[in-house]
Design an enzyme around this catalytic site. Structure first.
Site, short mmCIF file in Angstrom:
data_model
loop_
_atom_site.label_atom_id
_atom_site.label_comp_id
_atom_site.label_asym_id
_atom_site.label_seq_id
_atom_site.Cartn_x
_atom_site.Cartn_y
_atom_site.Cartn_z
N PRO A 1 1.38 -30.14 -49.59
CG PRO A 1 2.44 -31.22 -47.82
CD PRO A 1 1.43 -30.17 -48.13
CD GLU A 2 0.64 -31.26 -55.90
OE1 GLU A 2 0.80 -32.00 -56.87
OE2 GLU A 2 0.20 -30.10 -55.99
CE LYS B 1 -1.24 -36.15 -52.64
NZ LYS B 1 -2.23 -35.06 -52.78
NE ARG C 1 -5.51 -23.63 -43.57
CZ ARG C 1 -5.57 -23.61 -44.90
NH1 ARG C 1 -4.50 -23.33 -45.60
NH2 ARG C 1 -6.69 -23.88 -45.52
NE ARG D 1 -8.92 -30.48 -55.62
CZ ARG D 1 -7.96 -30.81 -54.76
NH1 ARG D 1 -6.83 -30.16 -54.77
NH2 ARG D 1 -8.14 -31.79 -53.91
#
Ligand SMILES: [Zn+2]
Length: 277
Positions: free
Chosen positions: A2-3, A59, A112, A266
């Site tokens: 999530p950003e 965040k 995770r 990335r």
């Protein structure tokens, strides 16, 4: 992962659901989630605490409690909060449970295992290691065009990598960085200090715009207490991405095929024509 927009949506949903409510009892089920606490100090510190506010910094989600305590949480890759009624069973990978009144409970699960919680003094919050080096909030006055230009000028790192650094620009992740660079017509591999003043100004505007449009989109939907993040990644928003995850598809501006580059672990998506070096 999530950003900022997704964390903002989860934060405002949590604020609507649990602001003013009391944590009767808190249970830590995975020790490493809150590595500075033991299961018993976690339970002791949070017992009978009222949630006075749920807010976001970068965040991180901050639960402001009474007694000058704040619970800092970070969802990282896959952390999620869900508000369950008593008859529902805990989901798999439940790592913390906050028992509220009316037999409801707030659950933190994390497939995770990268999620993070810490209990700190609210009066000391800006000194906490995780928060003190964060760049200004992107919608604050402090995050000005001048700030962004000066910070870009300070580094020869690749601009994409640079704007993902939360101490330089706060809130962007891989998706919104790709989108903002595309709209600003900046090649992701360009050294930050070679971004022109005009493009830096554009980038400043588009960083705000891509995040604001996503927050707006998510805020229009009703809150589902069992699925707070339904509004993103799979909630339909990916249909709106301009370059992210569109390798080989035509650029929306010039029809050139979107390219994907792998660097620093990335993927970077960009249009080789609109975003020339
Ligand atoms: Zn293009």
């Amino acid at each position: 992962m999530p950003e900022l927009p997704e964390v903002e949506i989860v934060t405002s949903s949590l604020n609507k659901l649990i602001n003013g409510r009391t944590i009767r009892f808190a249970e830590l089920l995975r020790d490493k989630l809150a590595h500075r606490e033991t299961r018993s100090t976690f339970a002791e510190k949070l017992e009978n605490m009222t949630v006075n506010d749920v807010r976001r910094r970068g965040k991180h989600i901050l639960f402001e409690l009474n007694n000058d305590l704040t619970l800092i949480t970070h969802l990282r890759m896959s952390g999620r909060f869900q508000l369950f009624s008593f008859e529902r069973e805990n989901p798999k990978f439940t790592h913390a449970v906050f028992y509220l009144e009316n037999d409801e409970r707030l659950i933190f699960s994390d497939q995770r295992h990268f999620g993070f919680m810490q209990i700190v003094r609210t009066s000391n919050i800006n000194e906490v290691k995780e928060l003190r080096n964060l760049a200004p909030e992107p919608f604050s006055e402090e995050f000005s065009v001048e700030y962004l230009r000066a910070t870009l000028n300070s580094s020869a790192r690749r601009v994409k990598e640079f704007i993902l650094d939360q101490t330089k620009v706060c809130g962007l992740g891989n998706i919104y960085a790709a989108e903002a660079l595309f709209l600003s017509r900046i090649n992701p591999l360009k050294p930050a200090n070679e971004v022109s003043a005009i493009k830096a100004r554009r980038l400043h505007g588009f960083i705000r715009e891509v995040m604001a449009e996503s927050i707006e989109q998510g805020s229009t939907l009703n809150i589902d207490p069992e699925n707070l993040e339904r509004n993103y990644y799979g909630g339909g928003y990916e249909d709106h991405w301009r370059v992210y995850d569109r390798e080989g598809e035509p650029c929306i501006a010039c029809a050139t095929n979107i390219k994907r580059l792998k660097h620093g672990g990335r993927s970077s998506y960009f249009c080789p024509k609109c975003q020339r070096m």
